[in-house]
Design a protein around this motif. Structure first.
Motif, PDB file in Angstrom:
ATOM      1  N   GLU A 242       0.844  -1.196   0.000  1.00  0.00           N
ATOM      2  CA  GLU A 242       0.000   0.000   0.000  1.00  0.00           C
ATOM      3  C   GLU A 242       0.882   1.249   0.000  1.00  0.00           C
ATOM      4  O   GLU A 242       1.848   1.337   0.757  1.00  0.00           O
ATOM      5  CB  GLU A 242      -0.909   0.022   1.217  1.00  0.00           C
ATOM      6  N   SER A 243       0.537   2.190  -0.860  1.00  0.00           N
ATOM      7  CA  SER A 243       1.263   3.450  -0.940  1.00  0.00           C
ATOM      8  C   SER A 243       0.280   4.571  -1.176  1.00  0.00           C
ATOM      9  O   SER A 243      -0.453   4.551  -2.174  1.00  0.00           O
ATOM     10  CB  SER A 243       2.294   3.402  -2.071  1.00  0.00           C
ATOM     11  N   GLN A 244       0.214   5.517  -0.224  1.00  0.00           N
ATOM     12  CA  GLN A 244      -0.683   6.666  -0.320  1.00  0.00           C
ATOM     13  C   GLN A 244      -2.126   6.235  -0.572  1.00  0.00           C
ATOM     14  O   GLN A 244      -2.840   6.818  -1.382  1.00  0.00           O
ATOM     15  CB  GLN A 244      -0.210   7.622  -1.418  1.00  0.00           C
ATOM     16  N   GLY A 245      -2.518   5.164   0.136  1.00  0.00           N
ATOM     17  CA  GLY A 245      -3.898   4.700   0.042  1.00  0.00           C
ATOM     18  C   GLY A 245      -4.194   3.843  -1.176  1.00  0.00           C
ATOM     19  O   GLY A 245      -5.344   3.438  -1.382  1.00  0.00           O
ATOM     20  N   GLN A 246      -3.179   3.549  -1.992  1.00  0.00           N
ATOM     21  CA  GLN A 246      -3.371   2.745  -3.195  1.00  0.00           C
ATOM     22  C   GLN A 246      -2.651   1.405  -3.057  1.00  0.00           C
ATOM     23  O   GLN A 246      -1.579   1.315  -2.438  1.00  0.00           O
ATOM     24  CB  GLN A 246      -2.833   3.486  -4.418  1.00  0.00           C
ATOM     25  N   VAL A 247      -3.233   0.362  -3.659  1.00  0.00           N
ATOM     26  CA  VAL A 247      -2.576  -0.940  -3.714  1.00  0.00           C
ATOM     27  C   VAL A 247      -1.697  -0.956  -4.960  1.00  0.00           C
ATOM     28  O   VAL A 247      -2.187  -0.786  -6.082  1.00  0.00           O
ATOM     29  CB  VAL A 247      -3.605  -2.084  -3.772  1.00  0.00           C
ATOM     30  N   VAL A 248      -0.388  -1.155  -4.774  1.00  0.00           N
ATOM     31  CA  VAL A 248       0.552  -1.022  -5.895  1.00  0.00           C
ATOM     32  C   VAL A 248       1.543  -2.176  -5.923  1.00  0.00           C
ATOM     33  O   VAL A 248       1.787  -2.844  -4.911  1.00  0.00           O
ATOM     34  CB  VAL A 248       1.318   0.312  -5.803  1.00  0.00           C
ATOM     35  N   LEU A 249       2.118  -2.392  -7.097  1.00  0.00           N
ATOM     36  CA  LEU A 249       3.177  -3.389  -7.253  1.00  0.00           C
ATOM     37  C   LEU A 249       4.550  -2.788  -6.986  1.00  0.00           C
ATOM     38  O   LEU A 249       5.502  -3.517  -6.704  1.00  0.00           O
ATOM     39  CB  LEU A 249       3.155  -3.971  -8.673  1.00  0.00           C
ATOM     40  N   GLY A 250       4.669  -1.482  -7.131  1.00  0.00           N
ATOM     41  CA  GLY A 250       5.964  -0.839  -6.998  1.00  0.00           C
ATOM     42  C   GLY A 250       6.662  -0.692  -8.335  1.00  0.00           C
ATOM     43  O   GLY A 250       7.896  -0.730  -8.419  1.00  0.00           O
ATOM     44  N   ILE A 251       5.852  -0.525  -9.393  1.00  0.00           N
ATOM     45  CA  ILE A 251       6.421  -0.327 -10.728  1.00  0.00           C
ATOM     46  C   ILE A 251       5.745   0.864 -11.399  1.00  0.00           C
ATOM     47  O   ILE A 251       4.669   1.303 -10.985  1.00  0.00           O
ATOM     48  CB  ILE A 251       6.228  -1.568 -11.638  1.00  0.00           C
ATOM     49  N   GLY A 252       6.396   1.385 -12.412  1.00  0.00           N
ATOM     50  CA  GLY A 252       5.752   2.327 -13.314  1.00  0.00           C
ATOM     51  C   GLY A 252       5.437   1.578 -14.590  1.00  0.00           C
ATOM     52  O   GLY A 252       6.341   1.030 -15.233  1.00  0.00           O
ATOM     53  N   ALA A 253       4.154   1.498 -14.941  1.00  0.00           N
ATOM     54  CA  ALA A 253       3.741   0.721 -16.112  1.00  0.00           C
ATOM     55  C   ALA A 253       3.311   1.637 -17.243  1.00  0.00           C
ATOM     56  O   ALA A 253       2.829   2.757 -17.012  1.00  0.00           O
ATOM     57  CB  ALA A 253       2.604  -0.231 -15.744  1.00  0.00           C
ATOM     58  N   GLY A 254       3.481   1.185 -18.453  1.00  0.00           N
ATOM     59  CA  GLY A 254       3.047   1.942 -19.626  1.00  0.00           C
ATOM     60  C   GLY A 254       2.740   0.994 -20.763  1.00  0.00           C
ATOM     61  O   GLY A 254       2.889  -0.226 -20.631  1.00  0.00           O
ATOM     62  N   MET A 255       2.311   1.559 -21.891  1.00  0.00           N
ATOM     63  CA  MET A 255       1.945   0.745 -23.045  1.00  0.00           C
ATOM     64  C   MET A 255       3.032   0.782 -24.106  1.00  0.00           C
ATOM     65  O   MET A 255       3.684   1.803 -24.323  1.00  0.00           O
ATOM     66  CB  MET A 255       0.635   1.244 -23.651  1.00  0.00           C
ATOM     67  N   ASP A 256       3.223  -0.340 -24.772  1.00  0.00           N
ATOM     68  CA  ASP A 256       4.072  -0.429 -25.955  1.00  0.00           C
ATOM     69  C   ASP A 256       3.191  -0.787 -27.144  1.00  0.00           C
ATOM     70  O   ASP A 256       2.354  -1.708 -27.058  1.00  0.00           O
ATOM     71  CB  ASP A 256       5.155  -1.504 -25.784  1.00  0.00           C
ATOM     72  N   TYR A 257       3.346  -0.046 -28.241  1.00  0.00           N
ATOM     73  CA  TYR A 257       2.523  -0.266 -29.429  1.00  0.00           C
ATOM     74  C   TYR A 257       3.402  -0.446 -30.659  1.00  0.00           C
ATOM     75  O   TYR A 257       4.484   0.145 -30.756  1.00  0.00           O
ATOM     76  CB  TYR A 257       1.604   0.937 -29.697  1.00  0.00           C
ATOM     77  N   THR A 258       2.905  -1.230 -31.603  1.00  0.00           N
ATOM     78  CA  THR A 258       3.472  -1.289 -32.943  1.00  0.00           C
ATOM     79  C   THR A 258       2.321  -1.039 -33.912  1.00  0.00           C
ATOM     80  O   THR A 258       1.538  -1.944 -34.221  1.00  0.00           O
ATOM     81  CB  THR A 258       4.127  -2.656 -33.232  1.00  0.00           C
ATOM     82  N   PHE A 259       2.185   0.195 -34.357  1.00  0.00           N
ATOM     83  CA  PHE A 259       1.025   0.572 -35.164  1.00  0.00           C
ATOM     84  C   PHE A 259       1.173   0.098 -36.603  1.00  0.00           C
ATOM     85  O   PHE A 259       2.297   0.008 -37.131  1.00  0.00           O
ATOM     86  CB  PHE A 259       0.838   2.096 -35.127  1.00  0.00           C
ATOM     87  N   PRO A 260       0.045  -0.167 -37.270  1.00  0.00           N
ATOM     88  CA  PRO A 260       0.098  -0.667 -38.657  1.00  0.00           C
ATOM     89  C   PRO A 260       0.499   0.407 -39.670  1.00  0.00           C
ATOM     90  O   PRO A 260       0.876   0.075 -40.792  1.00  0.00           O
ATOM     91  CB  PRO A 260      -1.331  -1.154 -38.905  1.00  0.00           C
ATOM     92  N   PHE A 261       0.414   1.665 -39.300  1.00  0.00           N
ATOM     93  CA  PHE A 261       0.848   2.772 -40.160  1.00  0.00           C
ATOM     94  C   PHE A 261       1.133   3.977 -39.278  1.00  0.00           C
ATOM     95  O   PHE A 261       0.769   4.014 -38.105  1.00  0.00           O
ATOM     96  CB  PHE A 261      -0.203   3.104 -41.240  1.00  0.00           C
ATOM     97  N   ASP A 262       1.774   4.969 -39.865  1.00  0.00           N
ATOM     98  CA  ASP A 262       2.236   6.131 -39.104  1.00  0.00           C
ATOM     99  C   ASP A 262       1.113   7.159 -38.946  1.00  0.00           C
ATOM    100  O   ASP A 262       0.449   7.516 -39.923  1.00  0.00           O
ATOM    101  CB  ASP A 262       3.424   6.762 -39.814  1.00  0.00           C
ATOM    102  N   VAL A 263       0.906   7.611 -37.741  1.00  0.00           N
ATOM    103  CA  VAL A 263      -0.006   8.722 -37.454  1.00  0.00           C
ATOM    104  C   VAL A 263       0.818   9.807 -36.776  1.00  0.00           C
ATOM    105  O   VAL A 263       1.402   9.581 -35.713  1.00  0.00           O
ATOM    106  CB  VAL A 263      -1.171   8.303 -36.539  1.00  0.00           C
ATOM    107  N   LYS A 264       0.895  10.978 -37.406  1.00  0.00           N
ATOM    108  CA  LYS A 264       1.700  12.071 -36.878  1.00  0.00           C
ATOM    109  C   LYS A 264       0.799  13.127 -36.244  1.00  0.00           C
ATOM    110  O   LYS A 264      -0.186  13.548 -36.853  1.00  0.00           O
ATOM    111  CB  LYS A 264       2.533  12.699 -37.994  1.00  0.00           C
ATOM    112  N   ILE A 265       1.157  13.537 -35.049  1.00  0.00           N
ATOM    113  CA  ILE A 265       0.426  14.601 -34.349  1.00  0.00           C
ATOM    114  C   ILE A 265       1.391  15.740 -34.105  1.00  0.00           C
ATOM    115  O   ILE A 265       2.423  15.573 -33.444  1.00  0.00           O
ATOM    116  CB  ILE A 265      -0.183  14.099 -33.029  1.00  0.00           C
TER     117      ILE A 265
END
Length: 383
Positions: A242-265
């Protein structure tokens, strides 16, 4: 005319020969004027002194279907499409799907004056916040800007994923370990780059899904994590803490993507994750033959993840005023989780819909596009 001094009740004002005599102001009056003068000077000094607050106010508006120049700004020759998809068929768009920003007046190095703070209190389009709520102690302006820039990059990737998922594209996407917190159980069994595929046998497809699964597991009991490391699948047991009232694993998680084509913003000098929903809608409109907005001006805000879940953001009251006054929108897509801040503060003439997912937003756009009734759609009450 007969005048009386402060300490003698004898007629004053004319000499023995009847000529007028200038009467000196009583000392009490002089002292009073001096006190008033000092008070005015002190008030001016205090009014101009820096205050421990910042001011949030409506910022620039950008049409995700247009260029990277703010709505209402002079058009320039170097303007670029805000969203471009060079390697996939796209379609003409019309109207707008506006993303909104908030400008912050003040930072740790240059705080607004008390006079500016007092003025902002009486303007419904502005908000006064403690300095430390925007710039945590020990955080410099440069560090805050860098953090917001990173959040913007992540939100763009999540928006692309959400749009493509909604449109039925398939592509590799998984939750990955981005950071390990030293001293936690996870730091012994996981490595940066590990893909987390399951928690207690439940498939994990988003960061929020991982959070929900860890919360359901609770503390005190080991969670079985399915992972892929260097192409090899395995299972590890990690007990959440528990950390600051949250149940956590102790990691920073994010997403990895491989898109089918390029989208530029293309959008410079704007940070934070709150444009995610509007990026996703803009991408979808460009990839869809039919105009999603029916050519109308629609604005909105909200974070988004790869599965289309829309999350809360800050500064929503300021963004509603920007949507109406700068963007000219009549319809506003607000995260349902922000409705408590919206109710009672909706600018006149703006219709605010409460959305939880990208699918909810598409229902609103369909009703607006077709001119059908929106009465059955969830809204944030006007108050």
């Amino acid at each position: 005319m007969t005048l009386f001094s402060d300490d003698q009740h004898t007629p004053q004002g004319y000499g023995p020969d009847g000529s007028p005599v200038r009467v000196a102001p009583p000392r009490r009056v002089i002292a009073g004027w001096i006190a008033i003068g000092i008070a005015v000077v002190l008030a001016l000094v205090l009014a101009l002194a820096p205050a421990p607050f910042v001011i949030e106010q409506p910022g620039p508006v950008f049409n995700t279907l247009g260029t990277d120049q703010a709505v209402g700004s002079p058009s320039g020759g170097d303007a670029k499409q805000l969203i471009s998809i060079p390697d996939e068929k796209t379609y003409p768009t019309s109207g707008s799907l506006d993303l909104l920003t908030v400008s912050v007046v003040g930072n740790p190095d240059q705080r607004p004056s008390w006079f500016e703070i007092a003025s902002a209190w009486f303007q419904p389009s502005k908000a006064v916040l403690p300095l430390e709520s925007v710039f945590p102690p020990g955080t410099t302006t440069e560090q805050s800007n860098a953090q917001n820039a990173a959040l913007m990059v992540d939100s763009q990737q999540d928006a692309i994923a959400a749009a493509l998922n909604q449109l039925g594209y398939t592509f590799p996407q998984h939750v990955a370990v981005k950071q390990l917190i030293t001293g936690t159980p996870a730091s012994k069994d996981l490595k940066v780059g590990d893909e987390i595929t399951t928690v207690n046998g439940t498939a994990i497809s988003s960061v929020q899904g991982l959070r929900d699964a860890v919360k359901a597991n609770g503390t005190g009991t080991a969670a079985e994590l399915g992972i892929v490391r260097d192409g090899a699948a395995s299972t590890v047991a990690i007990t959440p803490t528990e950390s600051q009232g949250q149940v956590v694993l102790g990691i920073g998680a994010g997403m990895d993507y491989t898109f089918p084509f390029d989208v530029k913003i293309q959008l410079n000098d704007v940070g934070g994750p709150s444009a995610g929903q509007m990026f996703a809608l803009g991408i979808m409109d460009k990839l869809t033959a039919e105009n999603l907005n029916g050519g109308k001006r629609i604005a909105g805000t909200g974070t988004i993840d790869n599965v289309g879940e829309i999350g809360p953001i800050g500064g929503i009251r300021q963004k509603m005023y920007a949507a109406r006054d700068t963007g000219g929108a009549s319809y506003f897509l607000a995260p349902a989780s922000n409705c408590d801040e919206v109710t009672g503060h909706i600018p006149s003439g703006l219709h605010v819909f409460a959305v939880k997912t990208l699918a909810d937003s598409l229902k609103v756009l369909k009703a607006v596009r077709e001119g059908s009734s929106t009465s059955a759609l969830p809204t944030c009450p006007a108050g």
